[in-house]
Design a protein around this motif. Structure first.
Motif, PDB file in Angstrom:
ATOM      1  N   LYS A  28       6.737  -8.585  -5.051  1.00  0.00           N
ATOM      2  CA  LYS A  28       6.626  -7.275  -4.417  1.00  0.00           C
ATOM      3  C   LYS A  28       5.946  -7.374  -3.060  1.00  0.00           C
ATOM      4  O   LYS A  28       5.103  -8.238  -2.845  1.00  0.00           O
ATOM      5  CB  LYS A  28       5.819  -6.323  -5.304  1.00  0.00           C
ATOM      6  CG  LYS A  28       6.588  -5.832  -6.507  1.00  0.00           C
ATOM      7  CD  LYS A  28       5.733  -4.859  -7.290  1.00  0.00           C
ATOM      8  CE  LYS A  28       6.514  -4.281  -8.457  1.00  0.00           C
ATOM      9  NZ  LYS A  28       5.633  -3.615  -9.403  1.00  0.00           N
ATOM     10  N   ILE A  29       6.334  -6.446  -2.176  1.00  0.00           N
ATOM     11  CA  ILE A  29       5.686  -6.386  -0.868  1.00  0.00           C
ATOM     12  C   ILE A  29       4.683  -5.242  -0.902  1.00  0.00           C
ATOM     13  O   ILE A  29       5.059  -4.079  -1.038  1.00  0.00           O
ATOM     14  CB  ILE A  29       6.717  -6.137   0.239  1.00  0.00           C
ATOM     15  CG1 ILE A  29       7.851  -7.167   0.169  1.00  0.00           C
ATOM     16  CG2 ILE A  29       6.041  -6.145   1.609  1.00  0.00           C
ATOM     17  CD1 ILE A  29       9.060  -6.790   1.001  1.00  0.00           C
ATOM     18  N   LEU A  30       3.403  -5.571  -0.829  1.00  0.00           N
ATOM     19  CA  LEU A  30       2.363  -4.542  -0.908  1.00  0.00           C
ATOM     20  C   LEU A  30       1.726  -4.335   0.458  1.00  0.00           C
ATOM     21  O   LEU A  30       1.486  -5.291   1.188  1.00  0.00           O
ATOM     22  CB  LEU A  30       1.302  -4.960  -1.928  1.00  0.00           C
ATOM     23  CG  LEU A  30       1.844  -5.340  -3.306  1.00  0.00           C
ATOM     24  CD1 LEU A  30       0.748  -5.936  -4.172  1.00  0.00           C
ATOM     25  CD2 LEU A  30       2.468  -4.125  -3.997  1.00  0.00           C
TER      26      LEU A  30
ATOM     27  N   LYS B 179       0.496  -7.194   5.110  1.00  0.00           N
ATOM     28  CA  LYS B 179       1.335  -7.068   3.916  1.00  0.00           C
ATOM     29  C   LYS B 179       1.046  -8.243   2.996  1.00  0.00           C
ATOM     30  O   LYS B 179       0.872  -9.375   3.452  1.00  0.00           O
ATOM     31  CB  LYS B 179       2.821  -7.040   4.281  1.00  0.00           C
ATOM     32  CG  LYS B 179       3.287  -5.693   4.835  1.00  0.00           C
ATOM     33  CD  LYS B 179       4.784  -5.680   5.073  1.00  0.00           C
ATOM     34  CE  LYS B 179       5.192  -4.393   5.782  1.00  0.00           C
ATOM     35  NZ  LYS B 179       6.634  -4.367   6.072  1.00  0.00           N
TER      36      LYS B 179
END
Lengths: 248, 140
Positions: free
Chosen positions: A192-194, A186
């Protein structure tokens, strides 16, 4: 070399000052938390201490620069994406104790029979769900985690809570996959968490190419080399088996 | 619980949702017939990222666990920028409950701040993100 790094990561810790403002003074609680650990493990001791000075409603939460801390993330990850990019270079890390209108972070739903909040159960449930998520990425299902006996699950969580590497390693072996499908990665970028579920032979460049002119940090360490993600993951994954890369 | 249980009802799934599925495969013209959570959620969410082009949306499929009420039709198109938090709010409102447990692929509970497009990228099956929901905790 590998053992040395593992040992350093297991024992790497962050000094934290938690302060509570009362009418006439500021009260501080000091603690040292392993980077790989989780803040709610310490919430009961924190609450117990501050109760000596002030009555407050629960659940309480912690803030950094007026940003409520997402308690479900490992401490080291929170530090790396909240504090490292800031220009305030202070050690220890200063957090504020807050209570009242609970902010938009995950609620604490688990309670003890006497209706007080069970902070530890909340974080352990959350941890096992993250572990199931990473296991799904690795194996295509979460059976390895779901099939852990109650005893083993408890032992794993206690190893994390008590920071016991021997016990942790014993259970970790049962979760280790012989044939990995993908690597759970991640990326934390711009709040943001991608997801970057990565192929086994992919390199760090397959991620960095998406973020031009950025810096990449894993466990607070700046990374520029183009190494294999699998090697990075093996060395630097957190306890939920995710490799977290912080970009800024 | 694993994907096996998912396979069991895959037949009923394709017959139940077939018309929706065909809709969602076509971009544009028929999109008005596809459910849009974004629209039904407009009153309850303050998220500014609400109206984006339909063609960019992802498909999610709701599947109840156990005796929890089904949602008909079960397929929705949704902006990939939305988070799990919005799905939780939507389900609670729609099912008129205070709390709902959700699972991805009958397996794990995603955190509320997870972005749907990112979960879709990692866990999609046949171009759908399958979200199981239950009014009690289903998988410990």
């Amino acid at each position: 070399m590998e053992f040395e790094v593992k040992d350093k990561l297991w024992n790497g810790s962050i000094n934290i000052i938690i302060s509570l403002d009362t009418d006439d003074s500021s009260i501080e609680y000091l603690l040292t938390v392993p980077r790989i650990s989780y803040l709610p493990i310490y919430y009961e001791s924190i609450a117990k201490y501050f109760k000596n000075f002030l009555e407050f409603t629960q659940p309480f939460w912690l803030e950094y620069n007026s940003i409520p801390i997402k308690w479900n993330q490992p401490v080291g990850l929170l530090y790396d994406h909240l504090h490292l990019p800031s220009t305030i270079n202070s050690d220890p890390w200063k957090l504020d104790f807050k209570f009242g209108d609970y902010p938009d972070i995950i609620p604490f739903i688990y309670r003890y029979p006497d209706d007080t909040i069970n902070y530890e159960r909340s974080i352990s449930e959350n941890f096992f769900n993250q572990l199931k998520q990473s296991s799904f990425i690795v194996n295509g299902n979460s059976k390895a985690v779901m099939n852990l006996s109650k005893n083993d699950s408890e032992m794993l969580w206690n190893a994390i809570k008590d920071h016991d590497l021997n016990y942790y390693t014993t259970i970790e072996k049962k979760l280790t996959s012989t044939k990995m499908l993908r690597i759970p990665v991640k990326v934390f970028a711009q709040g943001k968490i991608l997801h970057y579920p990565s192929d086994i032979d992919s390199t760090f460049e397959s991620i960095t190419k998406d973020f031009p002119n950025s810096q990449f940090h894993v466990h607070g360490i700046s990374l520029n080399e183009n190494i294999k993600i699998l090697d990075l993951w093996k060395m630097f994954k957190y306890l939920d088996d995710f490799l977290y890369i912080v970009v800024y | 619980m694993s994907l096996q249980s998912d396979d069991d009802d895959s037949n009923s799934r394709s017959s139940l949702g077939q018309s929706q599925e065909m809709n969602s495969d076509q971009n544009g013209d028929d999109s008005s017939r596809v459910n849009s959570i974004d629209q039904s959620m407009e009153q309850t969410t303050k998220d500014p990222i609400i109206n984006i082009n339909t063609t960019d949306k992802i498909t999610i499929r709701f599947k109840p666990i156990g005796s929890t009420s089904p949602i008909n039709p079960p397929i929705f198109k949704i902006s990939p920028d939305q988070t799990i938090s919005m799905i939780l709010k939507f389900l609670c409102k729609r099912l008129k409950v205070k709390f709902i447990y959700i699972y991805i692929l009958n397996s794990f509970q995603p955190n509320p701040d997870e972005i749907l497009g990112e979960l879709f990228k990692t866990f999609q099956v046949n171009n759908e993100l399958i979200i199981n929901y239950c009014n009690t905790m289903a998988f410990g």
